[in-house]
Enzyme design. Structure first.
Site, PDB file in Angstrom:
ATOM      1  N   GLY A  63      16.790  62.076  36.635  1.00  0.00           N
ATOM      2  CA  GLY A  63      15.443  62.466  36.234  1.00  0.00           C
ATOM      3  C   GLY A  63      14.984  63.828  36.708  1.00  0.00           C
ATOM      4  CD1 TRP A  65      17.606  69.365  34.948  1.00  0.00           C
ATOM      5  CD2 TRP A  65      18.199  69.481  32.793  1.00  0.00           C
ATOM      6  NE1 TRP A  65      18.641  70.248  34.855  1.00  0.00           N
ATOM      7  CE2 TRP A  65      19.028  70.348  33.555  1.00  0.00           C
ATOM      8  CE3 TRP A  65      18.399  69.385  31.428  1.00  0.00           C
ATOM      9  CZ2 TRP A  65      20.029  71.116  32.965  1.00  0.00           C
ATOM     10  CZ3 TRP A  65      19.405  70.145  30.834  1.00  0.00           C
ATOM     11  CH2 TRP A  65      20.209  71.007  31.599  1.00  0.00           C
ATOM     12  CG  ASP A  83      21.894  59.043  31.584  1.00  0.00           C
ATOM     13  OD1 ASP A  83      22.949  58.370  31.617  1.00  0.00           O
ATOM     14  OD2 ASP A  83      21.793  60.157  32.118  1.00  0.00           O
ATOM     15  CG  ASP A  99      27.118  56.148  24.166  1.00  0.00           C
ATOM     16  OD1 ASP A  99      26.784  57.297  23.813  1.00  0.00           O
ATOM     17  OD2 ASP A  99      28.306  55.790  24.269  1.00  0.00           O
ATOM     18  CG  ASP A 124      22.569  68.210  33.175  1.00  0.00           C
ATOM     19  OD1 ASP A 124      23.360  69.162  33.044  1.00  0.00           O
ATOM     20  OD2 ASP A 124      22.222  67.769  34.283  1.00  0.00           O
ATOM     21  CE  LYS A 164      26.579  68.922  32.871  1.00  0.00           C
ATOM     22  NZ  LYS A 164      26.234  68.296  34.163  1.00  0.00           N
TER      23      LYS A 164
END
Length: 208
Positions: A63, A65, A83, A99, A124, A164
């Site tokens: 958490g 971000w 997540d 997912d 991320d 990322k």
């Protein structure tokens, strides 16, 4: 197979982790993760957020971000986080556990945010690493493509994307795919990103 040099279970990794200046700073400031500093460094350069925005945060746990974004978009903004791992509740953040490659999960995500209604998509997400570069990079690019596909479905005109990915074979093609959807594409490596890490962050702005 896990690369023991950087395994999160190894005593060496734990020693380096707790000596890390950003880990110490995160603990001191009562932040959820050191990744807060990565996003802060990128945002200081690229100015991704403003009051009232709608933001999707993929790979959001624990958490860090989401908390950073919340401080930038204010009470009129909206954050939808997703997540496969659990995440402690954050006031004002809608969390979806699952997912995002699962059609049932992505369907819920799209329903929550609406079509072309999102200002910024953040990812991320990172794969479970094997220590074998070609496998780890391929898995990272796969996650990047999942995030890019979500951008195609939900990101509004002139919206932004931060993702990322790991450096290696396949990154150049992925950058071309990102360029096809955005006018401005930059690569960032914030100081809080460990020097030995293959991770870089792609900042894409002005969705076409």
């Amino acid at each position: 197979m896990v690369n023991s040099k950087y395994s999160m279970c190894s005593s060496g990794w734990l020693q380096k982790h707790f000596k890390d200046q950003y880990v110490k700073a995160a603990q001191r400031q009562k932040l959820r993760s050191r990744s807060w500093f990565k996003l802060d460094a990128i945002n200081r350069i690229d100015a991704l957020f403003s009051t009232g925005m709608t933001v999707i945060d993929l790979g959001s746990a624990p958490g860090g971000w989401a908390l950073y974004v919340k401080s930038k978009i204010g009470k009129t903004g909206r954050i939808v986080a997703c997540d496969i791992l659990s995440m402690r509740n954050i006031s004002g953040v809608n969390f979806l556990k699952g997912d995002c490659s699962n059609p049932n999960i992505s369907k819920i995500l799209y329903k929550w945010v609406g079509q072309k209604q999102v200002n910024v998509v953040l990812s991320d997400m990172a794969p479970n690493t094997t220590g074998i570069s070609i496998i780890d990079v391929s898995r990272s690019i796969h996650l990047g493509n999942l995030a890019l596909n979500i951008c195609r479905n939900v990101l509004m005109h002139r919206g932004a994307f931060l993702v990322k990915v790991f450096q290696g074979k396949g990154l150049d093609k992925y950058l071309c795919d990102v360029h096809s959807l955005f006018n401005i594409v930059r690569i960032r490596k914030p100081d809080a990103s460990r020097s030995h890490s293959r991770e870089v962050y792609i900042v894409a702005k002005e969705r076409k």
